[in-house]
Design a protein around this motif. Structure first.
Motif, mmCIF file in Angstrom:
data_model
loop_
_atom_site.group_PDB
_atom_site.id
_atom_site.type_symbol
_atom_site.label_atom_id
_atom_site.label_comp_id
_atom_site.label_asym_id
_atom_site.label_seq_id
_atom_site.Cartn_x
_atom_site.Cartn_y
_atom_site.Cartn_z
ATOM 1 N N CYS A 18 0.817 -1.218 0.000
ATOM 2 C CA CYS A 18 0.000 0.000 0.000
ATOM 3 C C CYS A 18 0.849 1.267 0.000
ATOM 4 C CB CYS A 18 -0.957 -0.005 1.193
ATOM 5 S SG CYS A 18 -2.293 -1.219 1.053
ATOM 6 N N PHE A 19 1.977 1.264 0.682
ATOM 7 C CA PHE A 19 2.861 2.434 0.620
ATOM 8 C C PHE A 19 3.487 2.576 -0.763
ATOM 9 C CE2 PHE A 19 3.387 2.774 5.429
ATOM 10 C CZ PHE A 19 2.764 4.009 5.491
ATOM 11 N N ALA A 20 3.746 1.459 -1.433
ATOM 12 C CA ALA A 20 4.223 1.535 -2.813
ATOM 13 C C ALA A 20 3.147 2.140 -3.712
ATOM 14 C CB ALA A 20 4.615 0.141 -3.309
ATOM 15 N N GLU A 21 1.894 1.805 -3.435
ATOM 16 C CA GLU A 21 0.769 2.331 -4.218
ATOM 17 C C GLU A 21 0.667 3.843 -4.121
ATOM 18 O OE1 GLU A 21 -2.794 2.097 -6.622
ATOM 19 O OE2 GLU A 21 -1.028 0.814 -6.349
ATOM 20 N N THR A 22 1.158 4.439 -3.032
ATOM 21 C CA THR A 22 1.110 5.906 -2.887
ATOM 22 C C THR A 22 2.387 6.563 -3.403
ATOM 23 O OG1 THR A 22 1.895 5.784 -0.577
ATOM 24 C CG2 THR A 22 -0.487 5.832 -0.950
ATOM 25 N N GLY A 23 3.208 5.813 -4.161
ATOM 26 C CA GLY A 23 4.339 6.407 -4.859
ATOM 27 C C GLY A 23 5.690 6.227 -4.210
ATOM 28 N N ASN A 24 5.746 5.546 -3.072
ATOM 29 C CA ASN A 24 7.024 5.322 -2.412
ATOM 30 C C ASN A 24 7.752 4.135 -3.031
ATOM 31 O OD1 ASN A 24 6.681 7.268 -0.031
ATOM 32 N ND2 ASN A 24 4.824 6.012 0.100
ATOM 33 N N THR A 25 9.061 4.093 -2.855
ATOM 34 C CA THR A 25 9.852 2.935 -3.251
ATOM 35 C C THR A 25 10.034 2.068 -2.016
ATOM 36 O OG1 THR A 25 11.026 4.181 -4.950
ATOM 37 C CG2 THR A 25 12.039 2.135 -4.198
ATOM 38 N N GLU A 158 -8.461 -1.703 1.984
ATOM 39 C CA GLU A 158 -9.305 -0.524 2.156
ATOM 40 C C GLU A 158 -8.996 0.174 3.485
ATOM 41 O OE1 GLU A 158 -14.058 0.692 2.405
ATOM 42 O OE2 GLU A 158 -13.448 -1.328 1.825
ATOM 43 N N ASP A 159 -8.805 -0.587 4.538
ATOM 44 C CA ASP A 159 -8.479 -0.003 5.837
ATOM 45 C C ASP A 159 -7.176 0.783 5.778
ATOM 46 O OD1 ASP A 159 -10.724 -0.968 7.065
ATOM 47 O OD2 ASP A 159 -9.729 -2.627 8.079
ATOM 48 N N PHE A 160 -6.193 0.246 5.052
ATOM 49 C CA PHE A 160 -4.903 0.928 4.978
ATOM 50 C C PHE A 160 -4.971 2.177 4.110
ATOM 51 C CE2 PHE A 160 -0.556 1.910 4.183
ATOM 52 C CZ PHE A 160 0.161 1.381 5.253
ATOM 53 N N MET A 161 -5.641 2.056 2.972
ATOM 54 C CA MET A 161 -5.691 3.184 2.034
ATOM 55 C C MET A 161 -6.647 4.278 2.485
ATOM 56 S SD MET A 161 -3.447 2.230 -0.140
ATOM 57 C CE MET A 161 -3.636 3.424 -1.469
ATOM 58 N N LYS A 162 -7.643 3.918 3.307
ATOM 59 C CA LYS A 162 -8.613 4.902 3.804
ATOM 60 C C LYS A 162 -8.797 4.721 5.316
ATOM 61 C CE LYS A 162 -11.145 4.880 -0.596
ATOM 62 N NZ LYS A 162 -12.453 4.593 -1.251
ATOM 63 N N LEU A 186 -2.947 9.374 2.549
ATOM 64 C CA LEU A 186 -3.991 8.454 2.996
ATOM 65 C C LEU A 186 -5.077 9.131 3.824
ATOM 66 C CD1 LEU A 186 -1.695 5.456 4.072
ATOM 67 C CD2 LEU A 186 -2.713 5.895 1.830
ATOM 68 N N VAL A 187 -4.853 10.387 4.207
ATOM 69 C CA VAL A 187 -5.818 11.075 5.086
ATOM 70 C C VAL A 187 -6.293 12.380 4.460
ATOM 71 C CG1 VAL A 187 -5.008 9.995 7.207
ATOM 72 C CG2 VAL A 187 -3.927 12.109 6.420
ATOM 73 N N ARG A 188 -6.351 12.433 3.157
ATOM 74 C CA ARG A 188 -6.740 13.660 2.462
ATOM 75 C C ARG A 188 -8.187 14.054 2.728
ATOM 76 N NH1 ARG A 188 -5.092 13.625 -3.666
ATOM 77 N NH2 ARG A 188 -5.673 15.820 -3.393
#
Length: 437
Positions: A18-25, A158-162, A186-188
């Motif tokens: 999930c952290f990779a999904e938000t653009g991190n390596t 879903e819990d992690f991303m939202k 994740l908290v926008r």
């Protein structure tokens, strides 16, 4: 941001993906060479809805990597998550040997400042122990942060991303700034990142899970009382669940909680309380009640079959501790399997995802079936252990034509007792009036 995740179990793999999904390596580290080889080959070792899609996308786009080499995995990482097992010891306390071993290794390997994050569920005081372990050999500055996970199996992505909230325990302004930046995508929608001291963050996870386990157990006690008084637990649930002070969730009566979190977290908090010389009476009662609740249906089966289950064939629908997961840890089904086999019964089981894991434990002691109807063929009764959607609306005409006995022991209250009586089934559920067809 470059991130390392040490441990590729349930929490670690979801966190890293999930952290990779938000653009991190992200580089995930694990000592299990076979598991890492499978991950590199694109195989996801756990069943979790939505995870495989994210996994494949981020591996393909070069943001998600896997290694068995800790030094290689943490190189250049600004944040290092420890998502390691903390299994319960014989006395109920959380075993920190894996966490502290990696902390010891990190001290020698850190080459630049990093935030080391306890993602595993750990008792109060663990952040200090990790900090002390790293400090023995550390040549650079670092911070240790507590960041407990609140993932529900079956909806973990879903819990992690939202997340409804992110809890971070740190007293370092530098670490707080880095963690806030990491979680910002994740908290926008405005859900809070709650900063607190490390000890409070560590206790928050145990308190949350223990409260939910207590809520489940309270409703199971109400259900058992309903059976004595002729009340209906579903009506009681609706009556109290609409009270906003109580809420609707975690009020469904059944055969107890299981899984990887509630049992061990309640046990660990009770142990921590004991070590602090505090008698946490509620938690001790919760553990005792939940244990007996798991085999509540066995009592009903013995009553129905006049105390003799020997030679009977029972279909078991559901093996995982909850739907949408293959996790069977502390699953009520396991306790019912043991109890039925001890009575001399035969079991034919079906679960959409959990059969492989159960087979590794019980071997050929029970028969594993291709679907729920195969399990029900020539069965004297059906035991419902898990509320998978496919069990909610079976073809009762088909079912009635293949069973030996039209008897259902429903540990998840899936069916309407009146409708079951009309179908001429003997139907036993939890906290509702048993109806003999």
């Amino acid at each position: 941001m470059k991130i390392a995740v040490v441990g590729t179990g349930y929490v670690g793999l979801v966190t890293g993906t999930c952290f990779a999904e938000t653009g991190n390596t992200v580089t995930c580290v694990d000592i299990d060479e076979k598991k890492v080889a499978k991950l590199r080959n694109g195989e996801v070792p756990i069943y979790e809805p939505g995870l495989e899609t994210l996994f494949e996308r981020n591996v393909k786009q070069g943001r998600l990597h896997f290694t068995t080499n800790l030094k290689e995995g943490i190189e250049g990482a600004k944040v290092i998550f420890l998502a390691l097992p903390t299994p319960p010891g014989e006395d109920g306390s959380a075993d920190l040997k894996y966490v502290l071993k990696v902390a010891d290794d990190l001290g020698e390997l850190l080459e630049e400042y990093a935030v080391v994050v306890d993602k595993s569920t750990v008792p109060v005081g663990t952040a200090e122990k990790v900090r002390a372990k790293i400090a023995v050999k550390a040549k650079v500055d670092f911070d240790v942060v507590s960041n407990p996970e609140f993932l529900r199996e079956g909806v973990a992505v879903e819990d992690f991303m939202k997340p409804d909230r992110v809890v971070i325990g740190t007293q370092s302004e530098k670490a707080q700034e880095i963690m806030e930046k990491l979680y910002a995508p994740l908290v926008r929608q405005g859900n809070p990142i709650i900063f607190m001291d490390e000890a409070s963050a560590e206790l928050t996870k145990y308190a949350a899970n223990s409260f939910l386990a207590t809520k489940i157990t309270f409703m199971n006690e109400i259900a058992n009382l309903c059976e004595k008084l002729g009340a209906d637990v579903d009506m009681v649930r609706k009556g109290i669940g609409t009270d906003t002070r109580i809420g609707k969730r975690f009020l469904f009566a059944g055969i107890g909680y299981g899984g990887s979190c509630f049992p061990k977290d309640v046990q660990a908090l009770a142990k921590s309380s004991s070590e602090a010389k505090y008698d946490f009476k509620i938690l001790n009662a919760v553990m005792d009640i939940n244990q007996s609740q798991k085999t509540r249906l066995i009592e009903k089966a013995k009553q129905h079959f006049n105390g003799d289950l020997k030679g009977k064939t029972f279909a078991m629908w559901g093996l995982s501790f909850k739907p949408y997961t293959d996790d069977i840890r502390e699953a009520p089904a396991l306790y019912n399997i043991d109890a039925l086999l001890a009575e001399g019964a035969k079991i034919k089981a079906y679960d959409p995802e959990g059969m492989k894991n159960v087979r590794e434990i019980v071997g050929d002691k029970i028969e594993f079936c291709v679907d729920e109807y195969h399990a029900a063929e020539q069965a004297d009764a059906i035991f419902i252990m898990t509320e998978w959607p496919i069990f909610r609306t079976p073809d009762f005409a088909k079912l009635s034509s293949i069973v030996n006995g039209k008897v259902i022991f429903d540990g998840r209250n899936l069916y309407d007792p009146v409708a079951m009586a009309e179908l001429e089934y003997s139907y036993y559920s939890i906290g509702r009036k048993d109806i003999n067809g």
